[in-house]
Each structure stands twice: as structure tokens, then as C-alpha cells.
Design a protein around this motif. Structure first.
Motif, PDB file in Angstrom:
ATOM      1  N   THR A  19      -7.779  31.702  -3.547  1.00 11.01           N
ATOM      2  CA  THR A  19      -7.338  32.280  -4.733  1.00 11.01           C
ATOM      3  C   THR A  19      -6.949  31.369  -5.693  1.00 11.01           C
ATOM      4  O   THR A  19      -6.801  31.755  -6.899  1.00 11.01           O
ATOM      5  CB  THR A  19      -5.667  32.903  -4.354  1.00 11.01           C
ATOM      6  N   HIS A  20      -7.104  29.970  -5.611  1.00 10.42           N
ATOM      7  CA  HIS A  20      -6.879  29.096  -6.533  1.00 10.42           C
ATOM      8  C   HIS A  20      -8.021  28.351  -6.753  1.00 10.42           C
ATOM      9  O   HIS A  20      -8.346  27.323  -5.973  1.00 10.42           O
ATOM     10  CB  HIS A  20      -5.701  28.222  -6.205  1.00 10.42           C
ATOM     11  N   ASN A  21      -8.612  28.635  -7.702  1.00  9.72           N
ATOM     12  CA  ASN A  21     -10.139  27.679  -8.063  1.00  9.72           C
ATOM     13  C   ASN A  21      -9.602  26.459  -8.836  1.00  9.72           C
ATOM     14  O   ASN A  21      -9.093  26.402  -9.896  1.00  9.72           O
ATOM     15  CB  ASN A  21     -10.897  28.622  -9.156  1.00  9.72           C
ATOM     16  N   LEU A  22      -9.983  25.127  -7.998  1.00 11.13           N
ATOM     17  CA  LEU A  22      -9.480  24.088  -8.411  1.00 11.13           C
ATOM     18  C   LEU A  22     -10.769  23.317  -9.054  1.00 11.13           C
ATOM     19  O   LEU A  22     -10.692  22.048  -9.095  1.00 11.13           O
ATOM     20  CB  LEU A  22      -8.966  23.136  -7.190  1.00 11.13           C
ATOM     21  N   ALA A  23     -11.591  23.834  -9.612  1.00  9.76           N
ATOM     22  CA  ALA A  23     -13.054  23.308  -9.899  1.00  9.76           C
ATOM     23  C   ALA A  23     -12.536  22.374 -11.265  1.00  9.76           C
ATOM     24  O   ALA A  23     -13.075  21.009 -11.338  1.00  9.76           O
ATOM     25  CB  ALA A  23     -14.075  24.215 -10.289  1.00  9.76           C
ATOM     26  N   LYS A  24     -11.821  22.691 -12.148  1.00  5.29           N
ATOM     27  CA  LYS A  24     -11.452  22.208 -13.433  1.00  5.29           C
ATOM     28  C   LYS A  24     -10.571  20.861 -13.083  1.00  5.29           C
ATOM     29  O   LYS A  24     -10.612  19.866 -13.884  1.00  5.29           O
ATOM     30  CB  LYS A  24     -10.667  23.079 -14.371  1.00  5.29           C
ATOM     31  N   GLU A  25      -9.762  20.833 -11.899  1.00  6.67           N
ATOM     32  CA  GLU A  25      -8.901  19.686 -11.480  1.00  6.67           C
ATOM     33  C   GLU A  25      -9.574  18.666 -10.818  1.00  6.67           C
ATOM     34  O   GLU A  25      -9.004  17.488 -11.018  1.00  6.67           O
ATOM     35  CB  GLU A  25      -7.732  20.133 -10.926  1.00  6.67           C
ATOM     36  N   HIS A  26     -10.785  18.881 -10.317  1.00  6.94           N
ATOM     37  CA  HIS A  26     -11.488  18.026  -9.511  1.00  6.94           C
ATOM     38  C   HIS A  26     -12.988  17.781  -9.968  1.00  6.94           C
ATOM     39  O   HIS A  26     -14.022  18.267  -9.093  1.00  6.94           O
ATOM     40  CB  HIS A  26     -11.360  18.450  -7.988  1.00  6.94           C
ATOM     41  N   PRO A  27     -13.416  17.512 -11.034  1.00  5.95           N
ATOM     42  CA  PRO A  27     -14.913  17.629 -11.468  1.00  5.95           C
ATOM     43  C   PRO A  27     -15.707  16.632 -10.639  1.00  5.95           C
ATOM     44  O   PRO A  27     -16.809  16.892 -10.309  1.00  5.95           O
ATOM     45  CB  PRO A  27     -14.615  17.148 -12.997  1.00  5.95           C
ATOM     46  N   GLU A  28     -15.202  15.627 -10.060  1.00  4.32           N
ATOM     47  CA  GLU A  28     -15.971  14.539  -9.232  1.00  4.32           C
ATOM     48  C   GLU A  28     -16.183  15.243  -8.063  1.00  4.32           C
ATOM     49  O   GLU A  28     -17.326  14.915  -7.498  1.00  4.32           O
ATOM     50  CB  GLU A  28     -15.001  13.232  -9.174  1.00  4.32           C
ATOM     51  N   ILE A  29     -15.354  16.095  -7.357  1.00  3.84           N
ATOM     52  CA  ILE A  29     -15.832  16.841  -6.077  1.00  3.84           C
ATOM     53  C   ILE A  29     -16.724  17.843  -6.214  1.00  3.84           C
ATOM     54  O   ILE A  29     -17.510  17.794  -5.692  1.00  3.84           O
ATOM     55  CB  ILE A  29     -14.414  17.395  -5.590  1.00  3.84           C
ATOM     56  N   VAL A  30     -16.625  18.601  -7.482  1.00  3.09           N
ATOM     57  CA  VAL A  30     -17.597  19.562  -7.899  1.00  3.09           C
ATOM     58  C   VAL A  30     -19.037  18.815  -8.097  1.00  3.09           C
ATOM     59  O   VAL A  30     -19.977  19.435  -7.415  1.00  3.09           O
ATOM     60  CB  VAL A  30     -17.148  20.205  -9.182  1.00  3.09           C
ATOM     61  N   ALA A  31     -18.955  17.844  -8.624  1.00  2.57           N
ATOM     62  CA  ALA A  31     -20.350  17.110  -8.936  1.00  2.57           C
ATOM     63  C   ALA A  31     -20.960  16.562  -7.487  1.00  2.57           C
ATOM     64  O   ALA A  31     -22.028  16.754  -7.288  1.00  2.57           O
ATOM     65  CB  ALA A  31     -20.187  15.832  -9.873  1.00  2.57           C
ATOM     66  N   ARG A  32     -20.025  16.063  -6.680  1.00  2.00           N
ATOM     67  CA  ARG A  32     -20.595  15.572  -5.228  1.00  2.00           C
ATOM     68  C   ARG A  32     -21.138  16.899  -4.646  1.00  2.00           C
ATOM     69  O   ARG A  32     -22.268  16.660  -3.862  1.00  2.00           O
ATOM     70  CB  ARG A  32     -19.528  14.839  -4.612  1.00  2.00           C
ATOM     71  N   MET A  33     -20.428  17.852  -4.769  1.00  2.91           N
ATOM     72  CA  MET A  33     -20.912  19.122  -3.799  1.00  2.91           C
ATOM     73  C   MET A  33     -21.953  19.753  -4.428  1.00  2.91           C
ATOM     74  O   MET A  33     -22.788  20.437  -3.933  1.00  2.91           O
ATOM     75  CB  MET A  33     -19.614  20.231  -3.717  1.00  2.91           C
ATOM     76  N   GLN A  34     -22.036  19.806  -5.718  1.00  2.00           N
ATOM     77  CA  GLN A  34     -23.233  20.168  -6.371  1.00  2.00           C
ATOM     78  C   GLN A  34     -24.603  19.580  -5.537  1.00  2.00           C
ATOM     79  O   GLN A  34     -25.813  19.965  -5.462  1.00  2.00           O
ATOM     80  CB  GLN A  34     -23.337  20.258  -7.684  1.00  2.00           C
TER      81      GLN A  34
END
Length: 447
Positions: free
Chosen positions: A422-437
Motif C-alpha cells: 500500500t505504501h510505495n517507497l520508491a521516492k524515499e529510496h532511489p538507491e534501492i530502486v536503482a539497484r533493483m532496476q
């Protein structure tokens, strides 16, 4: 001619190594039964929180074995999910990642072919979906000694078909007639699920004196979409049983009756194993091929079929891919245990190999979860991956990334604290998003 003696010696050495790591002895090699429902949700069983539909026998399996809370299907729809299960490769590495037509090439290495080579009698009932008659993909060319059920996936959506297949022999069901669309029953006498169960039990009886593998890929509670449009009830079942007097829409009575009918037959299967004195020699797996459907006029919310999860079949949110897994093996698995080990369909092949004393193939994505079943130290996945029609999802520990379509931003969820996504945390953790991409890109075979 080259002697196969060195190969046999090597196999024995490998088997001994496996026994050392798991504590199993050669004489403990079990019969393996893998039961899979079709479109049953994470929340459709009493042991996973269902309050209305009755599933006492499956709940008892959980009480007597281990219930997994972090287990995933191979895919969010039927055919690719079965492909993942049989090959041990996730959908980033399989030839298909949606419900497109696909036939196994002849002599593909699958969990079934590996067990057959190890001396297991191999049988299956239910939905196949990976090879039509006269193709290389039929079960008899993929390691099965015996198969009974549907070969074509589309035919499996009618529970009163005019015929089924016994290996490659067509078996006519003359009391059943279908209309011009081939999926709408106009005359009903023989319910296919009951025949599948009968043949599964016959296979167990016929192979009671040797190790066997039974794949029971049942077709309920899948919907008959064509039948629903034609008759107003897309959930075909002979009777509603305990639900006939409920003030529910017909499709919901049918859905509940399907689940309870499957539960009844799981109870009968355990009774048969007890009768044949095989219960302690047999490991039973029970799961579903993907998340719950919203088809045939059935509504996911009516019974809360996805439980606390977001989404359903065809989604890559948890509701589309997280499924029940219950494993019972008397005297080996501690009764009444719950596991939060993160696992998936591609782990079944190496698990079955370890149970049977087989070295699994090198080119798989799975990790055996037999140590978890036996209460031993368990190796974890670094990442887990799914893709479907431009959608992708990746889980890495507590983090889950979801992309709902091409060009859509990657969403990020912490499943430890937000199982409902329910809580999209992408904006709070851009480094995790980049790694997962990067991990998503690395999880896919080059075209």
C-alpha cells in the motif's frame, strides 16, 4: 563403448554428499506427490485465514506438516507457471512469459524426467498445457509413464468435456456434450475432476511397491468463462453441497463448492496412503498455480480470496503470485510448523532432486528448500523475478519492486512492514530502486 561405471560411482558420491547435508538416508527416499489447484488464492484456505469456505483436510495437512507464508508461484497465469515448476527456471529465463502457445521440445530436462531416470514411476493427472496431441510436448515424451487429463489448456476450462486423454489415447465421455463454442456444456454426466482423482488414486495403488512421483495438477477452482457468459454461472460443479442454501450468487456457491470438493479429495488421498501403509513414506506438497481469479462471475472480494494481499491473477503484486504451500512428510517434517522462508516454484526441481538423491542441472534458478523442511540451515535467494506482458517484479529480501507496464515507474515496497503493498517507497529510496532496476535487467535472458 564407454563404460558408465565412473558415472555411477560419481552419482553415488554425490548422493552421499546430499545425505550428509540433509540427514536423509538412501532408504528414506520418499514417494513424492505434488498437488496443485488452479487459480486458488492465498486466502482461500482455512489455515491461511479463510473464514467461510470449509477446507478441513488441507488445514489438517498444515497441522501435520509445514505451512509456508512466503511461497510464490512460477507466474501469475497458468502455462508459464507450470513451465517454471517443471524446469526450475524463472520466467526471465524460460522461452515464454505469458499464456502463449508453447510445446516442450522432445526430451526436455524436467523434474519428471530426472525422477524417471532415477527409477521413480512417474504419473500425472489434470491440466498439462505444454504440448497438444502429436506434438513433442506431450507428457509421454517428457518423462511421464502415465498421464490422464487435458492436454490443451483451453479445453481444461470445461469441466464436462467430451473427451480426455490417457497418455496419447483419446478417452470419450459420451454423457457430456458441448455446444458450438466447445466450452459450454449442454449435456453433463461426468465431472472431469472426479475422473482425475480416480486416476490419481489408481496410479498410487498400481505403484505402491516402488518409489513414485505423482503430479496432480487439478483444474478447480478455475472458471469456465464461456459457460458463465452462456448460463450465468461460470463455476461448474455437480452440486453446491454445504453451500446450496446460502443466499449467495450462484458463481460464489460454485466456487466454494469447488474448493471444498478439492479439499475432500485431498482427505481421501491421505486415507488411501494410510490404507496402503504409504503415509510415512510419502511427502505431499499442496499449492496453487497462481493467485485467485476474478472470472466466471466470481469476485475475489466475496471470500477475500487474496487475504491480506494486493491484486489477483494477472497481477505481479503479491496477490497474483504469492500462493499457499503446505508440505507434509510424517516423521521428517515437524508438525504444525510455519516457515517464512522465501521460495518459489523454480525451487521444486532441486528440492525433488535432493529428496531422490539426484544432482540437479546446472542451468536452473532454483534452490532446494529441503533443509528448511527438515529444520536445518537454509540457503536464501538473493533475488526472485517474474515478468508478464511488459510487467516485471523482483523481490530481494524484504524489498519488492513492481513495474506495472512499459514506461511505468518502478514501485518499491517493504514487504516486512507492508504485505499489502500500500505504501510505495520508491521516492524515499532511489538507491534501492536503482539497484533493483539493475537486478531486473540481469534477471532476463538476452533476446
Amino acid at each position: 563403448m564407454i563404460s558408465d561405471k565412473p558415472c555411477r560411482v560419481l552419482c553415488v558420491m554425490i548422493f552421499c554428499l546430499l545425505l550428509t547435508t540433509t540427514g536423509l538416508r538412501a532408504e528414506d527416499r520418499p514417494n513424492i506427490i505434488y498437488v496443485m489447484a488452479d487459480d486458488m488464492g492465498y486466502g482461500d484456505l482455512g489455515c491461511y485465514g479463510q473464514k467461510i469456505i470449509k477446507t478441513p483436510n488441507i488445514d489438517q495437512l498444515a497441522q501435520q506438516g509445514m505451512r509456508f507464508t512466503n511461497h510464490y508461484a512460477g507466474h501469475t497465469v497458468c502455462r508459464p507457471s507450470r513451465l517454471v515448476l517443471l524446469t526450475g527456471q524463472h520466467s526471465g529465463h524460460t522461452p515464454i512469459s505469458q499464456n502463449e502457445q508453447y510445446y516442450f521440445p522432445e526430451n526436455t530436462t524436467t523434474v519428471t524426467s530426472l525422477l524417471k531416470e532415477q527409477g521413480y514411476a512417474t504419473g500425472g493427472v489434470g491440466k498439462w498445457a505444454l504440448g497438444i496431441p502429436e506434438s513433442t510436448g506431450v507428457p509421454s515424451k517428457q518423462g511421464f509413464d502415465f498421464w490422464f487429463g487435458y492436454l490443451d489448456q483451453g479445453n481444461a476450462h470445461n469441466f464436462y468435456p467430451e473427451f480426455l486423454w490417457s497418455n496419447e489415447q483419446e478417452v470419450s465421455l459420451p454423457g457430456n456434450k458441448v455446444g458450438p463454442h466447445k466450452r459450454v456444456s449442454i449435456s453433463r454426466e461426468t465431472y472431469s475432476h472426479d475422473l482425475l482423482t480416480r486416476e490419481a488414486f489408481n496410479f498410487i495403488r498400481a505403484n505402491a511397491d516402488k518409489p513414485f512421483f505423482l503430479q496432480a495438477h487439478y483444474t478447480i477452482p478455475h472458471a469456465n468463462n464461456e459457460g458463465g457468459r452462456a448460463t450465468g454461472d461460470g463455476m461448474e460443479v455437480p452440486e453446491y453441497g454445504d453451500y446450496k442454501d446460502r443466499e449467495w450468487p450462484q458463481p460464489e456457491k460454485g466456487f466454494a463448492a469447488m474448493v471444498t470438493r478439492l479439499d475432500r479429495d485431498l482427505g481421501r488421498m491421505v486415507e488411501l496412503l494410510q490404507e496402503l501403509k504409504l503415509e510415512n513414506k510419502t511427502i505431499i506438497f499442496f499449492t496453487s498455480d497462481n493467485g485467485p481469479h476474478q472470472e466466471g462471475m466470481h469476485q475475489v472480494e466475496f471470500f477475500n480470496s487474496n487475504g491480506p494481499l494486493k491484486g489477483y491473477k494477472r497481477d505481479l503484486y503479491e496477490g497474483g503470485i504469492r500462493v499457499p504451500l503446505i508440505v507434509k512428510w510424517p516423521r521428517k517434517i515437524k508438525p504444525g510448523t510455519t516457515s517464512d522462508h522465501i521460495s518459489a516454484f523454480w525451487d521444486f526441481l532441486p528440492t525433488a532432486c535432493e529428496l531422490a538423491g539426484i544432482k540437479p542441472p546446472e542451468n536452473i534458478d532454483g534452490i532446494s528448500y529441503l533443509p528448511e523442511l527438515l529444520g536445518q540451515s537454509q540457503r536464501a535467494h538473493e533475488t526472485m523475478f517474474w515478468k508478464y506482458r511488459g510487467k516485471v517484479a523482483l523481490r530481494a529480501g524484504k524489498w519488492k519492486a513492481v513495474q506495472t507496464g512499459p514506461g511505468k515507474p518502478l514501485e518499491l515496497y517493504n514487504l516486512d512492514t507492508d504485505i499489502g503493498e500500500t505504501h510505495n517507497l520508491a521516492k524515499e529510496h532511489p538507491e534501492i530502486v536503482a539497484r533493483m532496476q539493475q537486478q531486473i535487467a540481469a534477471s532476463q535472458s538476452a533476446d
